[in-house]
Design a protein around this motif. Structure first.
Motif, PDB file in Angstrom:
ATOM      1  N   PHE A 116     -50.294 -66.664  34.894  1.00 40.21           N
ATOM      2  CA  PHE A 116     -48.955 -66.600  34.314  1.00 40.21           C
ATOM      3  C   PHE A 116     -48.848 -67.450  33.044  1.00 40.21           C
ATOM      4  O   PHE A 116     -48.407 -66.982  32.006  1.00 40.21           O
ATOM      5  N   ILE A 121     -49.762 -62.293  33.294  1.00 40.27           N
ATOM      6  CA  ILE A 121     -48.837 -61.528  34.123  1.00 40.27           C
ATOM      7  C   ILE A 121     -47.468 -61.545  33.469  1.00 40.27           C
ATOM      8  O   ILE A 121     -47.049 -62.576  32.969  1.00 40.27           O
ATOM      9  N   ASP A 122     -46.767 -60.442  33.457  1.00 38.94           N
ATOM     10  CA  ASP A 122     -45.443 -60.505  32.852  1.00 38.94           C
ATOM     11  C   ASP A 122     -44.409 -60.951  33.878  1.00 38.94           C
ATOM     12  O   ASP A 122     -44.690 -61.076  35.061  1.00 38.94           O
ATOM     13  N   LEU A 123     -43.234 -61.180  33.384  1.00 36.69           N
ATOM     14  CA  LEU A 123     -42.224 -61.855  34.184  1.00 36.69           C
ATOM     15  C   LEU A 123     -41.840 -61.085  35.440  1.00 36.69           C
ATOM     16  O   LEU A 123     -41.752 -61.649  36.517  1.00 36.69           O
ATOM     17  N   GLU A 127     -42.275 -62.904  39.096  1.00 34.69           N
ATOM     18  CA  GLU A 127     -41.108 -63.645  39.573  1.00 34.69           C
ATOM     19  C   GLU A 127     -41.304 -64.159  40.998  1.00 34.69           C
ATOM     20  O   GLU A 127     -41.112 -65.338  41.292  1.00 34.69           O
ATOM     21  N   MET A 130     -43.974 -66.764  41.150  1.00 37.87           N
ATOM     22  CA  MET A 130     -43.508 -68.040  40.618  1.00 37.87           C
ATOM     23  C   MET A 130     -42.665 -68.806  41.633  1.00 37.87           C
ATOM     24  O   MET A 130     -42.772 -70.018  41.746  1.00 37.87           O
ATOM     25  N   ASP A 131     -41.840 -68.059  42.352  1.00 35.62           N
ATOM     26  CA  ASP A 131     -41.033 -68.718  43.374  1.00 35.62           C
ATOM     27  C   ASP A 131     -41.943 -69.397  44.383  1.00 35.62           C
ATOM     28  O   ASP A 131     -41.705 -70.515  44.807  1.00 35.62           O
ATOM     29  N   ILE A 133     -45.047 -70.414  43.829  1.00 34.18           N
ATOM     30  CA  ILE A 133     -45.689 -71.586  43.224  1.00 34.18           C
ATOM     31  C   ILE A 133     -44.711 -72.753  43.188  1.00 34.18           C
ATOM     32  O   ILE A 133     -45.039 -73.875  43.538  1.00 34.18           O
TER      33      ILE A 133
END
Lengths: 453, 626
Positions: A116, A121-123, A127, A130-131, A133
């Protein structure tokens, strides 16, 4: 943050092949050093290469190594993937070999995090990742404080304090060269101290490597009467966490339902589901077996249904585990709570509340396990040592730095150069116990020496 | 607009700042309370020492004045730590306190675009958080685009001796009463700091027989890369070493409560590295003696203030005068000594350095810069370094260019400013070599190699000097190449020579560069094999690079890690409250300090790597949304 990381990226013990993934600037160079076969630094990108992993000429495993050069890789860094064939012990040995060479064990989700951050990786795709992580990092942050306690902590701390005083003595001679009453620290003294420390550190590392937790993990028993959600908890634990590192040779495999890794600690989960469900005759055997399992387990998790009152059966189970290290897990906390909490305190202080329907439903259980483990409440005999691979890797690097100090002394380098490696060792030990405070040396210097105009 | 730049204060920071802006073409006004106190040295009569000496070299490399001026006023010079590695060696010079300010004043007066005015500044003029100029004590308004505050100890400065408090400066000058209140109103956090000095005694009243003589080195040494020495190394002025004794300690213990410090008269926080003799006796009560240096303040006997005085280094105190007499007379060799100026403590206001940007411009007021003791540092060198950077950045701002921010791996000045801005201070800040994590890269010998290019780029180093510097760089590269490409083989003659030098004989061929790495081999031995015709500075660089290559490479690698993070910028408008999962302590620190890069954020105490990780993820997300 720009270092090279490695981890076993397949679930341990499940498939026949395990894959070790290494990502970072130096990944190809480092793996090439232990690889016998084509020169990985020279092969084309995105190729699979056949050869052997060797340690001092000894062949450890026959492997296939994928070489993927940046930027067209998952993390957009140089990536190596080693397909190992030799089972868990060998895979771990290879990983340890890689970790020796200034490579850090990857944190959970770190490959994805890098992917990321490097724009791979795109958003929208990331998403959810990321949460994950963020929540992992959050719990890691909380836990960093309690990384290590008790004897090991004291041992490293003592050790580090010795280094601190040594470094301060060197520093004071540098910053206040004309204070004739201050003892000038001699190379001889450093030599003596370092030799002693090296021995001690080697000891800690050796013992840690042999310690049960590192070798075999914590035998964890999940018990409870039927329909309290035991299996769901087990599945949730197993489903979410991928095994990273441990050597589970020696555990009673037929009872181990699976293995997970929490905060680098391996948990061998033993499930007693089924034992109590049999008819009367067999139940007797079942109870006996269950009791002997309780006896052997390092940690017992008793699952209760929060939606019901405490039953006699529950109480019977609780009575049996009185002397053990226990967590009482009140499950189904997403339903109205009817359980009589006040009666539970007498059995264990470690009470958590969970459910298996929400994403983070059993986090409280996981965190409790890690917390107890780190606080040494789990009663395992040789527990006085470093307990996870991260710590051991750091200690090994610190040991290496002490070797560099000795080399520097032998080559007659001036004291302030030799101190560079002493300080690096000091910092690494600080990382183990979670103490890195930048003005520590300066504070110590003014505490111990009377200098200044 | 009356001036482009106004510098308030004529100490070591103010002089460098004013010279820099004037030399860079900006009409500059330097305002000082007393023109005779310009570049005064109110404390110890020396410049340099570990870390500080390297700062002076850095100032010179960048085109500042302190090195040159210190060379002009040096009366004894010594290279310290010569038995240790090149990274920690540093120059220290005893300075003539009469000549130093005189020479600096001369330089200021000869500088184009620079005016000096005697006055007291009491207020700042602002408009929409932008500086507009200053207001003097007599209400005169002077406008400018930039104001640089280098007020030293003069913000509500108060002298303390025992229980007496006298508002003013070290020589009885008046202080600024309202300026720090103005700053407080604007939103600066004001700290109260304290420092102190020892008594000065008559140089003719000392029994030198009872002291140990301390001399300088037997060669000419200079701070400046101009390499021009003004002193004769055979006629250096010595210092003398003496010790306190049991009697001294007893007097101090008996009268402890009468000192300003222990009597509770001091509000300010004193420096840890500069304890008073009371502190030393109390905190290190097991020590039987403390060493003191008798340092001459000037050889100019006509000078009324400094001509006959000796500074007792290590003996700073805030005892009443009567007790100071007893203390001094208890010292061996000073039984009959005459005190010419009593020791004192001084308290003053400073601002919270966390409210500064790396450029030394304040975050609160555009165009307002601060440097020196007002930022919480102590030391002439620390002040001068900041003054120079403030001056350079004021000029860059006027020209609409980005500021000069020196990194931690390229200068002590960078370490100093980054520490101030990122960590803030609790007690007066002094540079120490141990504050620099890449100190092997920040050496006395390579200050020009690190910084001269910046001096040239901003315009403080002229073409001729820069050309000279570039020749040096070329020569270093040339010699390095020569040594790397010249190989010697294990011939009989070669090995015989090596054995004679107590070096092991060769088995295979080796380059001269690798041979030089052997600890027992120096450049003189290399000359046995080839002709080397370079000046000593060039040879020194090559030798250091070869001998310490392993350690230097380690430091470079560490530095590179930091630089990678230094390149990850944090936008100024970030709101940390919008980032979930960052710990609340980290959130508060980040919001307060507003780091400009990830590397700087990581250096803030209380911000840990997990917070940084979350921050990076957040920044990335934000970047993708935009």
């Amino acid at each position: 943050m720009n270092d090279t990381i490695a981890a076993i990226s397949t679930s341990l013990g499940i498939g026949a092949i395990s894959i070790i993934r290494v990502s970072g600037k130096d990944s190809i160079k480092i793996v090439n050093k232990i690889f016998k076969g084509p020169n990985l630094e020279k092969v084309k990108t995105h190729t699979i290469n056949y050869g052997y992993i060797v340690e001092n000429e000894e062949i450890i495993d026959e492997v296939l190594v994928s070489v993927m050069k940046e930027p067209k890789t998952y993390t957009r860094e140089n990536i190596i993937e080693i397909n190992c064939h030799g089972g868990i012990a060998t895979t771990n040995r290879i990983l340890n070999l890689i970790l020796k060479d200034n490579v850090r064990l990857a944190e959970p989700g770190e490959f994805t995090k890098r992917a990321f951050l490097n724009g791979r990786i795109d958003l929208t795709k990331s998403e959810a990742v990321m949460d994950l992580i963020e929540s992992k990092t959050e719990s890691a942050r909380k836990l960093a404080i309690n990384q290590l306690q008790g004897n090991t902590y004291q041992l490293i701390k003592l050790f580090r304090n010795k280094l601190k005083n040594l470094i301060s003595s060197i520093e004071v001679n540098i910053d206040y060269p004309e204070y004739y009453d201050i003892e000038v620290i001699t190379i001889e003294k450093i030599k003596k101290e370092v030799k002693k420390m090296k021995q001690e550190l080697a000891n800690i590392i050796e013992k840690s490597k042999n310690s049960k937790i590192i070798k075999t993990g914590i035998d964890t028993l999940i018990i409870g009467r039927p329909n309290v959600g035991k299996s769901s908890i087990l599945n949730k634990l197993l489903g979410e966490e991928k095994a990273i590192v441990t050597d589970i040779a020696g555990t009673t495999r037929d009872l181990v339902e699976g293995q997970i890794t929490l905060n680098n600690i391996a948990l061998n989960i033993i499930d007693t589901a089924g034992i109590r469900k049999t008819d009367n005759k067999v139940e007797k055997i079942g109870v006996e077996k269950s009791l002997s399992l309780i006896e052997k387990a390092d940690l017992v998790i008793v699952v209760l249904n929060g939606n019901e009152l405490l039953s006699d059966e529950d109480k019977q189970i609780l009575e049996k585990i009185e002397k053990k290290t226990t967590i009482i897990d009140i499950n189904k906390n997403d339903l109205p709570q009817k359980i009589n909490l006040n009666q539970l305190e007498t059995y264990s202080h470690n009470i958590v509340s969970t459910n298996t329907n929400q994403l983070e439903g059993i986090d409280s259980l996981k965190n409790k396990i890690i917390e107890m483990f780190n606080l040494e409440k789990i009663n395992i005999k040789d527990y006085n040592f470093l307990t996870n691979v991260r710590q051991i890797t750091l200690a090994q690097n610190a040991y290496k730095k002490l070797g560099d100090v000795q080399k520097g002394i032998e080559s007659n380098f001036p004291i302030d150069m030799i101190e560079i490696d002493l300080r690096a060792c000091f910092d690494l030990l600080g990382e183990i116990i979670g103490e890195t405070y930048s003005d520590e040396i300066i504070d110590n210097l003014f505490k111990n020496f009377c200098v200044g105009k | 607009m009356d001036y482009e730049v106004i510098v308030v204060g004529g100490g070591h920071a103010g002089c460098e700042a004013a010279l820099a802006t004037a030399r860079l073409g900006h009409k500059t006004l330097l305002i000082t309370g007393n023109i005779n106190n310009i570049a005064d040295m109110p404390c110890n009569p020396s410049i340099g020492g570990p870390a500080k000496g390297i700062v002076v070299r850095e100032i010179d490399a960048l085109g500042g004045e302190m090195g040159k001026n210190a060379d002009k006023a040096a009366i004894q010079v010594k290279m310290l730590n010569t038995k240790k590695g090149p990274a920690v060696q540093a120059l220290r010079a005893q300075e003539d306190k009469n000549i130093y300010p005189k020479e600096m004043l001369k330089t200021l007066q000869q500088t184009k675009n620079l005016e000096i005015k005697e006055a007291l500044v009491e207020h700042l003029m602002l408009e929409n958080n932008k500086i507009k100029g200053i207001i003097l004590e007599n209400n005169q308004k002077i406008e400018s685009k930039i104001v640089i505050l280098t007020t030293g100890t003069y913000l509500k400065g108060t002298i303390l001796i025992g229980s007496t408090k006298t508002p003013g400066g070290p020589h009885g000058e008046r202080h600024s009463k309202f300026l720090s209140d103005d700053l407080k109103k604007i939103g600066f956090n004001i700290l109260r700091l304290k420092t102190g000095t020892p008594p000065r005694i008559d140089k003719n009243s000392i029994d030198y027989e009872k002291t140990k003589v301390e001399t300088g080195d037997c060669k000419e040494l200079t701070f400046s890369f101009d390499n021009k020495a003004y002193y004769n190394y055979q006629e250096q002025t010595p210092c003398h070493l003496i010790y306190t004794n049991e009697k001294t300690h007893q007097i101090i213990k008996d009268h402890l409560k009468e000192s300003s410090m222990y009597g509770g008269y001091v509000e300010g926080i004193g420096p840890r590295y500069c304890p008073s003799i009371e502190d030393k006796v109390v905190r290190f009560s097991d020590k039987e003696r403390h060493q003191l240096f008798l340092e001459p303040e000037s050889n100019q006997i006509d000078d009324k203030t400094y001509g006959n005085t000796i500074y007792i280094q290590g003996f700073s105190t805030s005892m009443p005068q009567k007790i100071q007499e007893e203390m001094v007379h208890s010292l061996k060799s000073l039984e009959e000594a005459k005190i010419l100026k009593y020791a004192y403590a001084i308290e003053y206001d400073a601002i919270d350095s966390k409210q500064l940007k790396q450029s030394l411009e304040t975050k609160l007021v555009e165009g307002l810069f601060t440097a020196g003791q007002i930022n919480g540092t102590s030391g002439y060198e620390e002040a001068a370094g900041q003054g120079l950077i403030a001056g350079i950045n004021a000029s860059l701002k006027l020209k609409g260019k980005p500021p000069l921010i020196l990194k931690r791996n390229e200068s002590y000045i960078g370490v100093l400013i980054d520490d101030l801005v990122t960590k803030g201070i609790k007690d007066p800040y002094r540079l120490l070599t141990s504050r620099a994590e890449y100190r092997l890269l920040l050496r006395h010998d390579n200050a020009d190699l690190r910084l001269r290019k910046y001096g040239y780029e901003v315009g403080l180093i002229n073409e001729a000097k820069y050309k000279q510097f570039k020749t040096k760089v070329e020569n270093i590269n040339e010699l390095t190449q020569k040594l790397k490409t010249t190989k010697i083989t294990p011939k009989k003659e070669v090995n015989e020579y090596l054995i004679k030098q107590k070096s092991s004989p060769l088995k295979d061929g080796i380059s001269l560069y690798d041979l030089l790495k052997r600890p027992e081999i120096n450049i003189e031995n290399i000359k046995y094999f080839i002709n080397i015709n370079y000046n000593i500075e060039v040879i020194e660089q090559v030798e250091i690079n070869a001998k310490y290559e392993g350690y230097i490479n380690k430091a470079l690698k560490e530095a590179q890690k930091m630089l990678d993070l230094e390149n990850k910028l944090i936008p100024e408008d970030i709101d940390y409250n919008n980032i979930p999962n960052i710990a609340s302590e980290a959130k508060q620190k980040l919001s307060e300090i507003k780091p400009t890069t990830i590397a700087q954020a990581l250096r803030i105490s209380g911000v840990n790597p997990a917070d940084i990780s979350i921050l990076m993820v957040y920044l990335k997300k934000r970047g993708q949304h935009e």
